[in-house]
Design an enzyme around this catalytic site. Structure first.
Site, mmCIF file in Angstrom:
data_model
loop_
_atom_site.group_PDB
_atom_site.id
_atom_site.type_symbol
_atom_site.label_atom_id
_atom_site.label_comp_id
_atom_site.label_asym_id
_atom_site.label_seq_id
_atom_site.Cartn_x
_atom_site.Cartn_y
_atom_site.Cartn_z
ATOM 1 N N GLY A 212 0.802 -1.221 0.000
ATOM 2 C CA GLY A 212 0.000 0.000 0.000
ATOM 3 C C GLY A 212 0.833 1.268 0.000
ATOM 4 O O GLY A 212 0.295 2.364 0.053
ATOM 5 N N ARG A 213 2.155 1.104 -0.065
ATOM 6 C CA ARG A 213 3.074 2.240 -0.184
ATOM 7 C C ARG A 213 3.177 3.102 1.062
ATOM 8 O O ARG A 213 3.795 4.151 1.033
ATOM 9 C CB ARG A 213 2.726 3.126 -1.401
ATOM 10 N N LEU A 214 2.545 2.724 2.158
ATOM 11 C CA LEU A 214 2.773 3.468 3.398
ATOM 12 C C LEU A 214 3.967 2.815 4.098
ATOM 13 O O LEU A 214 3.831 2.027 5.028
ATOM 14 C CB LEU A 214 1.526 3.480 4.290
#
Ligand SMILES: Cc1cc2nc3c(=O)[nH]c(=O)nc-3n(C[C@H](O)[C@H](O)[C@H](O)COP(=O)(O)O)c2cc1C
Length: 234
Positions: A212-214
């Site tokens: 999720g790229r976090l």
């Protein structure tokens, strides 16, 4: 290599390239989120562990780092980056070896601040080390030099790193000349223009890719005897 179709690397293909860091092939399923506790023992054991894990999964040159220096020769300061190998690691800093008269050597003589970035895409990890550099002692350089193969020693003597050379043939001619010069020398000495630098970090950032790229970012800041640890937004 020459047969590569330039169209095969078109911008649209590059834009489509994407890795999902949640893929267990990239990050082991059991890997937990990087957090402040991972650097409780200092930045150095964690960096050492990550290099070791990259080696264990077969990453080529797991100790390679992109070293950025500052060039002050133009009208304004400019960053310059290239890859070097980390050849020493201690709580004091990271060590690499090079030609002191090279572009990077000249840049570090004018401005000793540098940044080094390790990246292991196969593990979805990167580490940035930032701080001031200093030359290591002649003894430290000599100890590393002793482990270098003869061929690498000859190469160090033969190359006026970062200077122009007319042709490959000219480079080979200088190497042949250097080889002949040291033909009767068993223990080729350290060139006076060659040695190590220690990059003493005032900041080390650990980055771990996450679904999720976090992503997780933990930065260690070192100010004299004081160390602070902070999480940064991805
Ligand atoms: C994987 C890899 C490792 C390298 N390791 C070193 C190194 O340890 N020392 C070095 O001087 N150059 C190393 N090089 C070459 C440098 O990237 C660079 O071309 C060279 O040092 C000249 O840089 P400069 O002109 O900016 O000083 C390496 C290159 C690669 C691709």
């Amino acid at each position: 290599m020459r047969d590569l179709d330039p169209a095969a690397t078109s911008a649209s293909d590059l834009a489509a390239m994407r890795v999902d860091y949640g893929d267990p092939l990239v990050i082991p399923a059991e890997e937990t989120d990087l957090d402040e506790t991972w650097v409780a023992g200092g930045w150095e054991p964690l960096l050492r562990g990550w290099i070791e894990q990259a080696r264990a999964v077969g990453v080529a040159e797991p100790n390679a780092m992109v070293l950025a220096t500052v060039s002050l020769t133009g009208p304004a300061p400019r960053p310059v980056a290239r890859t070097v190998l980390c050849k020493g690691l201690s709580p004091e800093g990271v060590t690499f070896y090079t030609n002191y008269d090279s572009a990077k050597g000249t840049q570090l003589a004018a401005d000793p601040y540098a940044a080094a970035s390790f990246v292991w895409p196969a593990l979805a990890r990167q580490v940035h080390v930032r701080g001031v550099t200093e030359r290591v002692s002649a003894e430290v350089t000599a100890a590393y030099w002793a482990a270098r193969p003869r061929e690498s020693r000859l190469g160090a003597w033969a190359s006026r790193q970062s200077r122009p050379v007319a042709s490959r043939a000219e480079l080979d001619r200088v190497l042949a000349e250097t080889t002949a010069r040291f033909a009767d020398v068993d223990d080729i000495p350290v060139p006076p223009f060659w040695g190590g630098y220690l990059l003493r970090p005032d900041e080390v950032e650990f980055w771990q890719g996450r679904r999720g790229r976090l992503h997780n970012r933990i930065v260690v800041r070192i100010d004299g005897q004081t160390t602070t640890v902070e999480r940064l937004q991805p």
